[in-house]
Scaffold this active site. Structure first.
Site, PDB file in Angstrom:
ATOM      1  N   THR A 210       0.483  -1.249  -0.364  1.00  0.00           N
ATOM      2  CA  THR A 210       0.107   0.051   0.093  1.00  0.00           C
ATOM      3  C   THR A 210       0.824   1.364   0.330  1.00  0.00           C
ATOM      4  O   THR A 210       1.284   1.222   0.429  1.00  0.00           O
ATOM      5  CB  THR A 210      -0.753   0.076   1.643  1.00  0.00           C
ATOM      6  OG1 THR A 210      -1.858  -1.245   1.272  1.00  0.00           O
ATOM      7  CG2 THR A 210      -1.650   0.822   0.848  1.00  0.00           C
TER       8      THR A 210
ATOM      9  N   SER B 255       1.892   5.932  -2.136  1.00  0.00           N
ATOM     10  CA  SER B 255       2.252   6.250  -3.158  1.00  0.00           C
ATOM     11  C   SER B 255       3.164   5.459  -4.105  1.00  0.00           C
ATOM     12  O   SER B 255       2.881   4.986  -5.348  1.00  0.00           O
ATOM     13  CB  SER B 255       2.517   7.349  -2.985  1.00  0.00           C
ATOM     14  OG  SER B 255       3.726   7.445  -2.064  1.00  0.00           O
ATOM     15  N   THR B 256       4.659   4.140  -3.359  1.00  0.00           N
ATOM     16  CA  THR B 256       5.240   3.887  -4.380  1.00  0.00           C
ATOM     17  C   THR B 256       4.282   2.436  -4.645  1.00  0.00           C
ATOM     18  O   THR B 256       4.646   2.462  -6.726  1.00  0.00           O
ATOM     19  CB  THR B 256       6.661   3.718  -3.101  1.00  0.00           C
ATOM     20  OG1 THR B 256       6.546   4.996  -2.446  1.00  0.00           O
ATOM     21  CG2 THR B 256       7.663   3.044  -4.413  1.00  0.00           C
TER      22      THR B 256
ATOM     23  N   ALA C 267       8.276   1.419   2.459  1.00  0.00           N
ATOM     24  CA  ALA C 267       8.705   1.711   3.536  1.00  0.00           C
ATOM     25  C   ALA C 267       8.323   2.915   4.350  1.00  0.00           C
ATOM     26  O   ALA C 267       8.764   3.892   3.039  1.00  0.00           O
ATOM     27  CB  ALA C 267       9.746   0.716   4.104  1.00  0.00           C
TER      28      ALA C 267
ATOM     29  N   GLY D 235       2.689   3.880   7.491  1.00  0.00           N
ATOM     30  CA  GLY D 235       2.314   5.237   7.057  1.00  0.00           C
ATOM     31  C   GLY D 235       0.878   5.681   6.642  1.00  0.00           C
ATOM     32  O   GLY D 235      -0.053   6.792   6.960  1.00  0.00           O
ATOM     33  N   GLY D 236       0.390   4.854   6.120  1.00  0.00           N
ATOM     34  CA  GLY D 236      -0.875   4.919   5.431  1.00  0.00           C
ATOM     35  C   GLY D 236      -1.483   4.031   6.691  1.00  0.00           C
ATOM     36  O   GLY D 236      -2.968   3.196   5.807  1.00  0.00           O
TER      37      GLY D 236
ATOM     38  N   GLU E  86      -0.203  -5.450   5.982  1.00  0.00           N
ATOM     39  CA  GLU E  86       1.001  -5.868   5.107  1.00  0.00           C
ATOM     40  C   GLU E  86       1.360  -6.750   5.919  1.00  0.00           C
ATOM     41  O   GLU E  86       2.048  -7.876   5.262  1.00  0.00           O
ATOM     42  CB  GLU E  86       1.245  -4.043   5.440  1.00  0.00           C
ATOM     43  CG  GLU E  86       0.902  -3.103   4.344  1.00  0.00           C
ATOM     44  CD  GLU E  86       1.692  -1.628   4.921  1.00  0.00           C
ATOM     45  OE1 GLU E  86       1.204  -0.940   3.687  1.00  0.00           O
ATOM     46  OE2 GLU E  86       1.717  -1.594   5.812  1.00  0.00           O
TER      47      GLU E  86
ATOM     48  N   LYS F 245      14.280   7.465   1.472  1.00  0.00           N
ATOM     49  CA  LYS F 245      13.616   5.858   3.141  1.00  0.00           C
ATOM     50  C   LYS F 245      15.404   5.846   3.917  1.00  0.00           C
ATOM     51  O   LYS F 245      14.390   5.226   4.706  1.00  0.00           O
ATOM     52  CB  LYS F 245      12.223   4.992   2.660  1.00  0.00           C
ATOM     53  CG  LYS F 245      11.418   5.762   1.484  1.00  0.00           C
ATOM     54  CD  LYS F 245      10.913   6.794   3.038  1.00  0.00           C
ATOM     55  CE  LYS F 245       9.687   7.420   1.729  1.00  0.00           C
ATOM     56  NZ  LYS F 245       8.412   6.640   1.886  1.00  0.00           N
TER      57      LYS F 245
HETATM   58  C1  5RP Z   1       1.555   1.875   4.238  1.00  0.00           C
HETATM   59  C2  5RP Z   1       3.321   1.925   4.667  1.00  0.00           C
HETATM   60  C3  5RP Z   1       3.553   2.263   2.958  1.00  0.00           C
HETATM   61  O1  5RP Z   1       4.379   1.568   2.430  1.00  0.00           O
HETATM   62  C4  5RP Z   1       4.654   3.172   3.906  1.00  0.00           C
HETATM   63  O2  5RP Z   1       3.578   4.216   4.246  1.00  0.00           O
HETATM   64  C5  5RP Z   1       5.567   4.040   2.781  1.00  0.00           C
HETATM   65  O3  5RP Z   1       4.798   4.385   1.711  1.00  0.00           O
HETATM   66  P1  5RP Z   1       4.555   6.024   0.606  1.00  0.00           P
HETATM   67  O4  5RP Z   1       5.230   4.940  -0.559  1.00  0.00           O
HETATM   68  O5  5RP Z   1       3.606   6.444  -0.120  1.00  0.00           O
HETATM   69  O6  5RP Z   1       5.813   6.183   0.570  1.00  0.00           O
HETATM   70  O7  5RP Z   1       3.230   0.987   5.542  1.00  0.00           O
HETATM   71  O8  5RP Z   1       1.147   1.399   5.674  1.00  0.00           O
END
Ligand code: 5RP
Length: 218
Positions: free
Chosen positions: A28, A30-31, A83, A96-97, A103, A121
Site C-alpha cells: 500500500t 504512493s510507491t 517503507a 504511514g498509510g 501488510e 527512506k
Molecule cells: C503504508 C505503508 C507504506 O508502505 C509506507 O507508508 C510508504 O508509503 P509511500 O510509498 O507512500 O511513501 O507502510 O501503510
C-alpha cells in the site's frame, strides 16, 4: 528527478520479480501505486494479486487485476511494498498509510519481500519516522501508557480508522537500535494488534529509486 519520479522508477523496476502466471502480494502507498500501474501493463500474464488494503484492492480491480482473499492462498513468491524507513539490515518502519497489519499478514505468506523506496527512506537508525502501532480502540489509553514506559511519545492519529476498524498510535522520540526486540515488546502489550516494525520479517530485496534510476540490492 522528483521524489515521485524516484518512487516510480522503483515501482516499475520491481516488475522483473513478477513471474508469469503468478499471484503477487501487493502492499500500500504512493510507491506501490506505481507498482500497481506497472502490473496493469502485464495484467494478461498475471493470475492476480493478494492485496494489503482496501485502497490497493480498488486500484488493482480498476485495472482489471483479480484480487484473491488472503485466506484462499497458501503461499506467494513475492510481496512488493514500500517503507517509511529502512535500515542497512533491511528492517523497516511501515504503516504511514495505516495498512501495517494487513501488510504484515500478506508479507508473512510470501517467500520474498521486495521493498520499493525512494532514496529518502534509507536511515542508519530507525525511529525518526514515528512508529505506527495499530490498537483495539478500547485499549488506546492503556497502550499509550505502556508505550511511554518503553521510552516513546505516542500520539493518537485522530480521524483515522484502519481497514480492520482499529486506531493508530504514532510513537515519536524512539531511537530503535534493536528493532527485533522492540517489535516483540510492543506486540506483547495487550490491546496491540501489531506495530509497524518489520524486523523479524525484513526485506529480502531493496529497490531504491535514485536520480540515476533504480538501484537493486539482492
Ligand atoms: C503504508 C505503508 C507504506 O508502505 C509506507 O507508508 C510508504 O508509503 P509511500 O510509498 O507512500 O511513501 O507502510 O501503510
Amino acid at each position: 528527478m522528483t521524489q515521485d519520479e524516484m518512487k516510480k522508477a522503483a515501482g516499475w523496476a520491481a516488475l522483473k520479480y513478477v513471474k508469469k502466471g503468478s499471484i503477487v502480494g501487493v502492499g500500500t502507498g504512493s510507491t506501490v501505486n506505481h507498482f500497481i500501474d506497472a502490473l496493469g501493463s502485464i495484467k494478461d500474464d498475471l493470475q492476480g494479486a493478494v492485496s494489503s488494503s482496501i485502497a490497493s484492492t480498488e486500484k488493482l480491480q480498476a485495472l482489471g487485476i483479480k484480487v484473491y482473499d488472503c485466506n484462499d492462498i497458501d503461499q506467494l513468491d513475492i510481496y512488493v511494498d514500500g517503507a517509511d524507513e529502512i535500515n542497512p539490515q533491511r528492517a523497516m518502519i511501515k504503516g504511514g498509510g495505516a495498512a501495517l497489519t494487513r501488510e504484515k499478514i500478506v508479507a508473512a505468506i510470501a517467500d520474498q519481500f521486495i521493498c520499493i523506496v525512494d532514496g529518502t527512506k534509507a536511515v542508519d537508525i530507525l525511529g525518526k519516522f514515528p512508529l505506527p502501532v495499530e490498537v483495539i480502540p478500547m485499549a488506546r489509553s492503556y497502550v499509550t501508557r505502556e508505550l511511554i514506559k518503553l521510552g516513546g511519545t505516542p500520539i493518537y492519529r485522530e480521524g483515522v480508522i484502519t481497514d480492520n476498524g482499529n486506531v493508530i498510535l504514532d510513537v515519536h522520540d524512539l531511537q530503535i537500535r534493536d528493532p527485533k526486540t522492540l517489535e516483540s515488546q510492543i506486540n506483547a502489550i495487550t490491546g496491540v494488534v501489531t506495530n509497524g516494525l518489520f524486523a523479524h520479517r525484513g526485506a529480502d530485496v531493496v529497490i531504491t529509486g535514485t536520480a540515476q534510476g533504480a538501484k537493486i540490492e539482492e
